[in-house]
Design an enzyme around this catalytic site. Structure first.
Site, PDB file in Angstrom:
ATOM      1  N   LYS A  10     -12.080  40.362  31.116  1.00 61.58           N
ATOM      2  CA  LYS A  10     -11.482  41.295  32.064  1.00 61.58           C
ATOM      3  C   LYS A  10     -11.207  42.623  31.375  1.00 61.58           C
ATOM      4  CE  LYS A  10      -9.144  38.490  35.545  1.00 61.58           C
ATOM      5  NZ  LYS A  10      -7.837  38.118  36.147  1.00 61.58           N
ATOM      6  N   GLU A  40      -1.602  26.489  46.766  1.00 63.82           N
ATOM      7  CA  GLU A  40      -0.480  26.679  47.684  1.00 63.82           C
ATOM      8  C   GLU A  40      -0.032  25.371  48.338  1.00 63.82           C
ATOM      9  OE1 GLU A  40      -2.782  30.517  47.394  1.00 63.82           O
ATOM     10  OE2 GLU A  40      -3.302  28.422  47.787  1.00 63.82           O
ATOM     11  N   ARG A  92      -1.851  29.012  53.944  1.00 64.14           N
ATOM     12  CA  ARG A  92      -2.736  27.994  53.394  1.00 64.14           C
ATOM     13  C   ARG A  92      -2.034  26.644  53.204  1.00 64.14           C
ATOM     14  NH1 ARG A  92      -6.437  30.845  48.845  1.00 64.14           N
ATOM     15  NH2 ARG A  92      -7.862  29.280  49.644  1.00 64.14           N
TER      16      ARG A  92
END
Length: 621
Positions: A284, A370, A398
């Protein structure tokens, strides 16, 4: 504002993937270098997601070079990393408008481009979508290929493994690219592994492997031995056994910044049938030192001067609501050793960094899961712990079944701290917190609180924590009005509204942090103003008295009108056979696009001017 293409001579030749595929392979490294520079230059002018895209530059170039996009389907997971994809697919000159009102969508968005094959924004959907497309491609029988790109973080979600399990079972032709940016690129992800990936995806190796399996299939003991031997050999050079067990041929890991190696490997894999996984290792923030060192800080950035290698200092402002929650969490944990805080990979965003450091035994980051986060909290609550789930409104969607089945039915004391409720701004329709009041209000046993300012938020969190029932406190992205939140916490009577001012004819019933607009509108109209505080249960006694004394009631909320708090008011009036005029203001029955919060409040008619205009129009009917 557009950038001068003279500064990117090779990238200028690749206006579309079709143009890119006409260029010699030897030019791809130069194109990738210029693409990374273009991304850096454009995001520094526009703001937006930054570190993830820098890490996928070479991968994006290789995928579009090898695959015949948009005929071949390319699906990005989440979409933070898709800025290089947007630049290569005809949207280069509009990149400085990304995430702005009327500008480019912040994530892949099919209405924007035929190259965006699936709308995303939440994680871990790509493999399921790709498998569905692969099934359709097989039936279509036109040679269409399907590729999903998923990060190692998104792979922590159960949905991704459900899709892998199904995909391996039905063995459809598809490629899953696992973009792994957690491990560093070390010796085992260099020339040797790139060579192995080329070898293992080549036709010679696969003809031997597949032919050998067919040849030995009639001799079970030998077949079993050969299969196990192959897995042990592969296990010594690649960490892909789990994917092989799920039915995918695994290749890698390879250097995700070696565009030539990826082109060779992907070209081989494109010719191979069946489900395949390519493990690429990227970094990243690649190419920008500060983003490489701190990819979380540089995940999404404001406008900045990239030559200074630092982000601009923000002007001093009031603590945002996430910080208010984080401070409350620490204060509450000092008083309650049974407090347990759970988050699905949102430690920084939810303001939980200090808590995680001070109370590590009471802090649980479950990764992007979640559903698990809610049932985990339910299990804690069942054993007498005081569970708090810190979750964004859009992500709570979710875990809806878990909220009903595992928390509410058992009436367990789980507190949901719902961040990013209402309009969130630049992230657009996948992230707007529009629906939480609507989908929570119909669930028995739920308490739903809508604080109008920071102090109310702190006290409501305290109230929900002490309620011994399922409770939710919803609060917006950004800062409040700067009210002091220091001092002791106070309990609020459940379901009790607050009369702010008394007027005539019109009464404004406010739910949440649109209160400053409601106050201005009430003053302009000499209207009664009520801070309703609770979307459930409603203060019916105050509501009845207000309804009897006023001709028009106006409900105001930063959530969907359909099924929202205003709908609760309408139901209560009907139940009590009261018939004042009722005007419900909130979010319309449509998905809200990107724009600043203030821009969207104005466009949706829920700022001061919008409230006054709506009331005037309603009266004129």
């Amino acid at each position: 504002m557009t950038l001068n293409l003279a500064n990117y001579p090779n990238l200028a030749k690749a206006n579309t993937p079709e143009d890119l595929r006409l260029l010699p392979k030897e030019s791809l490294t130069s194109i990738a270098n210029e693409l990374r520079r273009y991304l850096l230059d454009s995001v520094s002018l526009s703001s937006g997601h930054f570190a993830s895209g820098l890490g996928t530059v070479e991968l994006t170039v290789a995928l579009h070079y090898v695959y015949n996009t948009p005929f071949d389907r390319l699906i990005w997971d989440v979409g933070h990393q898709a800025y290089p994809h947007k630049i290569l697919t005809g949207r280069r000159d509009r990149m400085t408008s990304i995430r702005q009102k009327g500008g480019l969508h912040p994530f892949p968005w099919p209405p924007e481009s035929e190259y965006d094959t699936f709308a995303v924004g939440h994680s871990s959907t790509s493999i399921s979508a790709a498998l569905g497309m692969a099934i359709a491609a097989e039936q279509e029988n036109k040679g269409r290929k399907v590729v999903a790109v998923i990060g190692d973080g998104a792979l922590t979600a159960g949905m991704a493994f459900e899709a892998l399990n199904h995909g391996g079972d039905i063995a459809k032709d598809m490629v899953v690219v696992l973009n792994d940016n957690e491990m560093s690129i070390s010796e085992n992800v260099g020339a040797l592994n790139s060579h192995l990936a080329r070898l293992l995806t080549g036709s010679f190796f696969n003809s031997i492997r597949d032919g050998g399996k067919k040849l030995l299939s009639s001799v079970p003991p030998i077949k079993d031995f050969a299969s196990r031997a192959e897995e042990h050999i592969k296990g010594m050079v690649v960490p892909g056994t789990i994917f092989e067990e799920l039915g995918f041929n695994y290749f890698g890991p390879i250097d995700g910044h070696d565009v030539d190696a990826m082109v060779d490997t992907l070209s081989n894999m494109r010719r191979m049938p069946g489900p395949k996984i390519l493990h690429v290792v990227t970094k990243k923030g690649k190419g920008y030192e500060q983003a490489e060192q701190d990819p979380i800080k540089w995940h999404a950035v404001p406008k900045f001067d990239h030559r200074e290698q630092k982000l601009p200092k923000s002007a001093p402002s009031s603590p945002n609501f996430s910080a208010i929650f984080g401070r409350w969490l620490c204060d509450m944990a000092e008083l309650d050793s049974d407090l347990m805080a759970v988050t699905p990979a949102m430690r920084e965003g939810s303001g939980m960094v200090e808590f995680s450091q001070r109370f590590p035994s009471q802090y649980f980051d479950v990764a992007i899961a979640e559903q698990h986060s809610v049932t985990l909290a339910a299990g804690m609550a069942r054993e007498g712990k005081n569970a708090v789930v810190a979750i964004y409104s859009t992500f709570l969607q979710r875990a809806y079944d878990q909220l009903i089945h595992d928390v509410a039915i058992q009436d367990l004391p789980v507190l949901f701290a719902i961040d990013r409720a209402g309009i969130v701004g630049a992230d657009g329709p996948t992230h707007q917190g529009a629906f939480d009041i609507s989908f929570l209000r119909c669930i028995p046993n739920m308490i739903i609180m809508t604080p109008s300012d920071e102090l109310e938020c702190r006290n409501m969190l305290f109230t929900g924590h002490k309620a011994n029932k399922p409770a939710a406190v919803r609060y917006p992205r950004g800062s409040g009005s700067g009210i002091d939140t220091q001092g002791e916490m106070s309990l609020i009577e459940i379901g009790k509204a607050k009369l702010i001012s008394k007027g005539k004819s019109v009464a404004i019933l406010n739910f949440g942090t649109l209160m400053p607009y409601a106050k201005e509108a009430a003053e302009a109209l000499n209207a009664t103003l009520v801070d309703m505080r609770f979307a459930k249960p409603l203060d019916e006694s105050l509501l009845i008295s207000i309804a009897k004394e006023h001709e028009l009631l106006v409900t105001l909320e930063d959530g969907a009108i359909a099924g929202g708090a205003g709908g609760g008011v309408a139901e209560a009036l009907f139940k009590n056979k009261l018939t004042p005029d009722l005007l419900q203001l909130g979010l319309p029955d449509e998905f809200i696009m990107q724009g600043t919060q203030q821009q969207m409040y104005a466009e949706l008619g829920i700022d001061t001017a919008g409230i006054l205009n709506a009331i005037e129009k309603f009266k004129a009917q």
